[in-house]
Design a protein around this motif. Sequence first.
Motif, PDB file in Angstrom:
ATOM      1  N   VAL A  37      23.351  17.269  45.942  1.00 23.18           N
ATOM      2  CA  VAL A  37      22.795  17.330  47.288  1.00 23.18           C
ATOM      3  C   VAL A  37      23.871  17.778  48.273  1.00 23.18           C
ATOM      4  O   VAL A  37      23.673  18.671  49.086  1.00 23.18           O
ATOM      5  CB  VAL A  37      22.216  15.960  47.701  1.00 23.18           C
ATOM      6  N   THR A  38      25.052  17.147  48.181  1.00 22.41           N
ATOM      7  CA  THR A  38      26.157  17.529  49.050  1.00 22.41           C
ATOM      8  C   THR A  38      26.546  18.978  48.817  1.00 22.41           C
ATOM      9  O   THR A  38      26.821  19.725  49.758  1.00 22.41           O
ATOM     10  CB  THR A  38      27.377  16.606  48.790  1.00 22.41           C
ATOM     11  N   TYR A  39      26.522  19.386  47.558  1.00 20.79           N
ATOM     12  CA  TYR A  39      26.879  20.755  47.226  1.00 20.79           C
ATOM     13  C   TYR A  39      25.880  21.722  47.851  1.00 20.79           C
ATOM     14  O   TYR A  39      26.257  22.751  48.412  1.00 20.79           O
ATOM     15  CB  TYR A  39      26.909  20.913  45.703  1.00 20.79           C
ATOM     16  N   GLU A  40      24.594  21.392  47.778  1.00 17.09           N
ATOM     17  CA  GLU A  40      23.590  22.278  48.388  1.00 17.09           C
ATOM     18  C   GLU A  40      23.778  22.344  49.895  1.00 17.09           C
ATOM     19  O   GLU A  40      23.598  23.402  50.508  1.00 17.09           O
ATOM     20  CB  GLU A  40      22.173  21.824  48.049  1.00 17.09           C
ATOM     21  N   ASP A  41      24.130  21.233  50.512  1.00 15.56           N
ATOM     22  CA  ASP A  41      24.387  21.243  51.950  1.00 15.56           C
ATOM     23  C   ASP A  41      25.524  22.208  52.287  1.00 15.56           C
ATOM     24  O   ASP A  41      25.453  22.953  53.274  1.00 15.56           O
ATOM     25  CB  ASP A  41      24.735  19.842  52.448  1.00 15.56           C
ATOM     26  N   ARG A  42      26.568  22.200  51.463  1.00 13.75           N
ATOM     27  CA  ARG A  42      27.684  23.107  51.706  1.00 13.75           C
ATOM     28  C   ARG A  42      27.248  24.565  51.535  1.00 13.75           C
ATOM     29  O   ARG A  42      27.653  25.447  52.292  1.00 13.75           O
ATOM     30  CB  ARG A  42      28.840  22.798  50.746  1.00 13.75           C
ATOM     31  N   LEU A  43      26.417  24.791  50.524  1.00 14.67           N
ATOM     32  CA  LEU A  43      25.918  26.146  50.304  1.00 14.67           C
ATOM     33  C   LEU A  43      25.075  26.614  51.485  1.00 14.67           C
ATOM     34  O   LEU A  43      25.191  27.758  51.935  1.00 14.67           O
ATOM     35  CB  LEU A  43      25.093  26.201  49.017  1.00 14.67           C
ATOM     36  N   THR A  44      24.237  25.713  51.985  1.00 14.59           N
ATOM     37  CA  THR A  44      23.405  26.061  53.142  1.00 14.59           C
ATOM     38  C   THR A  44      24.269  26.360  54.353  1.00 14.59           C
ATOM     39  O   THR A  44      24.005  27.312  55.110  1.00 14.59           O
ATOM     40  CB  THR A  44      22.430  24.905  53.452  1.00 14.59           C
ATOM     41  N   GLU A  45      25.304  25.573  54.543  1.00 12.98           N
ATOM     42  CA  GLU A  45      26.233  25.804  55.654  1.00 12.98           C
ATOM     43  C   GLU A  45      26.889  27.176  55.516  1.00 12.98           C
ATOM     44  O   GLU A  45      27.042  27.911  56.496  1.00 12.98           O
ATOM     45  CB  GLU A  45      27.296  24.709  55.662  1.00 12.98           C
ATOM     46  N   THR A  46      27.267  27.528  54.281  1.00  9.71           N
ATOM     47  CA  THR A  46      27.891  28.828  54.032  1.00  9.71           C
ATOM     48  C   THR A  46      26.926  29.959  54.335  1.00  9.71           C
ATOM     49  O   THR A  46      27.282  30.965  54.964  1.00  9.71           O
ATOM     50  CB  THR A  46      28.361  28.923  52.570  1.00  9.71           C
ATOM     51  N   ILE A  47      25.670  29.813  53.897  1.00 11.65           N
ATOM     52  CA  ILE A  47      24.656  30.841  54.139  1.00 11.65           C
ATOM     53  C   ILE A  47      24.404  31.001  55.628  1.00 11.65           C
ATOM     54  O   ILE A  47      24.277  32.117  56.143  1.00 11.65           O
ATOM     55  CB  ILE A  47      23.354  30.495  53.390  1.00 11.65           C
ATOM     56  N   ASN A  48      24.345  29.897  56.332  1.00  9.79           N
ATOM     57  CA  ASN A  48      24.102  29.955  57.776  1.00  9.79           C
ATOM     58  C   ASN A  48      25.245  30.647  58.520  1.00  9.79           C
ATOM     59  O   ASN A  48      25.025  31.304  59.540  1.00  9.79           O
ATOM     60  CB  ASN A  48      23.897  28.548  58.341  1.00  9.79           C
ATOM     61  N   LEU A  50      26.298  37.039  48.711  1.00  6.65           N
ATOM     62  CA  LEU A  50      25.439  36.888  47.543  1.00  6.65           C
ATOM     63  C   LEU A  50      25.647  35.549  46.839  1.00  6.65           C
ATOM     64  O   LEU A  50      24.688  34.859  46.473  1.00  6.65           O
ATOM     65  CB  LEU A  50      25.712  38.040  46.576  1.00  6.65           C
ATOM     66  N   TYR A  51      26.886  35.170  46.643  1.00  6.44           N
ATOM     67  CA  TYR A  51      27.243  34.013  45.817  1.00  6.44           C
ATOM     68  C   TYR A  51      26.535  32.717  46.219  1.00  6.44           C
ATOM     69  O   TYR A  51      25.958  32.036  45.364  1.00  6.44           O
ATOM     70  CB  TYR A  51      28.766  33.842  45.844  1.00  6.44           C
ATOM     71  N   PRO A  52      26.529  32.325  47.494  1.00  3.01           N
ATOM     72  CA  PRO A  52      25.893  31.044  47.827  1.00  3.01           C
ATOM     73  C   PRO A  52      24.385  31.035  47.585  1.00  3.01           C
ATOM     74  O   PRO A  52      23.818  29.994  47.249  1.00  3.01           O
ATOM     75  CB  PRO A  52      26.227  30.838  49.304  1.00  3.01           C
ATOM     76  N   TYR A  53      23.705  32.185  47.753  1.00  2.00           N
ATOM     77  CA  TYR A  53      22.272  32.230  47.438  1.00  2.00           C
ATOM     78  C   TYR A  53      22.045  31.934  45.958  1.00  2.00           C
ATOM     79  O   TYR A  53      21.132  31.180  45.591  1.00  2.00           O
ATOM     80  CB  TYR A  53      21.690  33.598  47.776  1.00  2.00           C
ATOM     81  N   LEU A  54      22.868  32.534  45.108  1.00  3.88           N
ATOM     82  CA  LEU A  54      22.702  32.327  43.669  1.00  3.88           C
ATOM     83  C   LEU A  54      23.015  30.882  43.277  1.00  3.88           C
ATOM     84  O   LEU A  54      22.306  30.283  42.456  1.00  3.88           O
ATOM     85  CB  LEU A  54      23.598  33.291  42.893  1.00  3.88           C
ATOM     86  N   GLU A  55      24.064  30.332  43.871  1.00  2.00           N
ATOM     87  CA  GLU A  55      24.422  28.949  43.557  1.00  2.00           C
ATOM     88  C   GLU A  55      23.338  27.983  44.035  1.00  2.00           C
ATOM     89  O   GLU A  55      22.962  27.041  43.331  1.00  2.00           O
ATOM     90  CB  GLU A  55      25.764  28.611  44.209  1.00  2.00           C
ATOM     91  N   ARG A  56      22.829  28.218  45.247  1.00  2.60           N
ATOM     92  CA  ARG A  56      21.791  27.313  45.758  1.00  2.60           C
ATOM     93  C   ARG A  56      20.494  27.479  44.978  1.00  2.60           C
ATOM     94  O   ARG A  56      19.769  26.495  44.746  1.00  2.60           O
ATOM     95  CB  ARG A  56      21.555  27.560  47.255  1.00  2.60           C
ATOM     96  N   ALA A  57      20.182  28.707  44.562  1.00  2.00           N
ATOM     97  CA  ALA A  57      18.987  28.915  43.737  1.00  2.00           C
ATOM     98  C   ALA A  57      19.081  28.111  42.451  1.00  2.00           C
ATOM     99  O   ALA A  57      18.102  27.485  42.015  1.00  2.00           O
ATOM    100  CB  ALA A  57      18.821  30.408  43.423  1.00  2.00           C
ATOM    101  N   LEU A  58      20.265  28.105  41.840  1.00  7.92           N
ATOM    102  CA  LEU A  58      20.455  27.338  40.604  1.00  7.92           C
ATOM    103  C   LEU A  58      20.306  25.847  40.865  1.00  7.92           C
ATOM    104  O   LEU A  58      19.658  25.125  40.087  1.00  7.92           O
ATOM    105  CB  LEU A  58      21.828  27.649  40.021  1.00  7.92           C
ATOM    106  N   GLN A  59      20.900  25.372  41.961  1.00 10.40           N
ATOM    107  CA  GLN A  59      20.772  23.963  42.308  1.00 10.40           C
ATOM    108  C   GLN A  59      19.306  23.581  42.521  1.00 10.40           C
ATOM    109  O   GLN A  59      18.831  22.550  42.045  1.00 10.40           O
ATOM    110  CB  GLN A  59      21.567  23.674  43.591  1.00 10.40           C
ATOM    111  N   ARG A  60      18.588  24.423  43.227  1.00 15.91           N
ATOM    112  CA  ARG A  60      17.180  24.142  43.506  1.00 15.91           C
ATOM    113  C   ARG A  60      16.343  24.192  42.231  1.00 15.91           C
ATOM    114  O   ARG A  60      15.445  23.370  42.037  1.00 15.91           O
ATOM    115  CB  ARG A  60      16.656  25.149  44.538  1.00 15.91           C
ATOM    116  N   PHE A  61      16.616  25.142  41.382  1.00 13.53           N
ATOM    117  CA  PHE A  61      15.871  25.250  40.126  1.00 13.53           C
ATOM    118  C   PHE A  61      16.082  23.993  39.279  1.00 13.53           C
ATOM    119  O   PHE A  61      15.130  23.405  38.762  1.00 13.53           O
ATOM    120  CB  PHE A  61      16.316  26.489  39.354  1.00 13.53           C
ATOM    121  N   GLU A  62      17.346  23.597  39.145  1.00 17.38           N
ATOM    122  CA  GLU A  62      17.654  22.409  38.328  1.00 17.38           C
ATOM    123  C   GLU A  62      17.075  21.150  38.953  1.00 17.38           C
ATOM    124  O   GLU A  62      16.774  20.176  38.243  1.00 17.38           O
ATOM    125  CB  GLU A  62      19.163  22.288  38.154  1.00 17.38           C
TER     126      GLU A  62
END
Length: 401
Positions: A239-250, A256-268
């Motif tokens: 959850v914390t990791y996804e928050d960081r990814l969202t912050e990076t995307i914003n 490209l990288y944070p979208y792919l990482e967050r997609a994987l987190q969301r899928f899992e």
Amino acid sequence: MRLQLLFSVLCFCGGFLVYGQDKPKKAFAYYEEAEAAYNADKYSEALVVLDECLKHHPGYFEAYSLRGSVKEILKDNDGALTDYSIYLEHFPESLPVLMSRAILRYKIGFYDQAKEDFHKLLTMNPSETNTVFYRQNMSVGDRNPVMTPESGHKSYIYNYLGLIESKLKNHKHAVAYYDSSLVLNPNEPDYFVNRGLAKEAMNDSTAAADYERALKLNKQHTLALHNLKALKSKQGQSVTYEDRLTETINSDSTMLYPYLERALQRFEGGYFKGAVDDYTMALEIDQSDEEIWLGRGLAREKLKDFEGAFSDYTKAIDLEEDFFKAWINRGNVLFKLDRYSDAIEDFNAALVFQPNYAPAVYNRAMAKMKMKNKTEACADLKLAEQLGMEIENKVKSKICD
């Protein structure tokens, strides 16, 4: 008298034909018009003019170079490559055009050909040109002007060779190329970030030092900040990791990288709709990576969007014909769509690339069973079992008895 009259009529008609048609402009006049349209960001207009130029003056090679740039901007990558190559056949030492072709080949995944171009560029001296080339970070989709060929092209080329080796998962070679680029230009933070990514892939603990070096050069370097935080974070904090990814995307939506990482987190995490959204955004940045199409296909399949999943798997196969995972997953989708014959063809294709993959053999058996072909279905079940897959007795008895 008749001959004189006929001659007069022919002269009149000939004059009508000459003056009734627009005489083609000179090649340079077309080129100047197209260049003006290009500089005004009117790319479709420039393309029309360049097509007309080359229709009347096919030997005016400068038009091929400019048309290649126009086509690349208009996303006609195949057409751009063709025009660059035509120009380079006649002017093989043109550094700007060769650089453009090399970068385009990298961008669309023609890595071996791109390597050839970049290695040739290393042997060439910078030419006098106003052409500006752009940084293409391995994980960033934006284009920021950073150099002209005369401003130090070799460090730029070594960085690209590192990016190519990273894409090919030859991370040790990638690090060596990044080392070379940093020897020539130690003030470019992207080179440190790219080397850090390659080191991470090798589980090299000095990756963090590269991100820190990048941040010393640019305190706001988004990717360096993100990667350093991710590297230092503990596993299991999704959850914390996804928050960081969202912050990076914003902070930078072109990465490209944070979208792919967050997609994987969301899928899992079972948030398949969110994963589809992230993969879709990633495809806005890079449509040449078959793994992204596969990822979105998997998420769509989870949402029971089988037609969408089929389309994504097909695109992945178009990009990489021997992409075994895409063949298997498309076969599974075809099975769910009751297209059993087509599913068998996909499983057959997958087994060409991985002949001993038991699940593909098993899935093929299930499709054959649906088509009432129990004999071949039973043979596949036995083969899957020989390849190490456990088959439930009730399944064997249903098909093989």
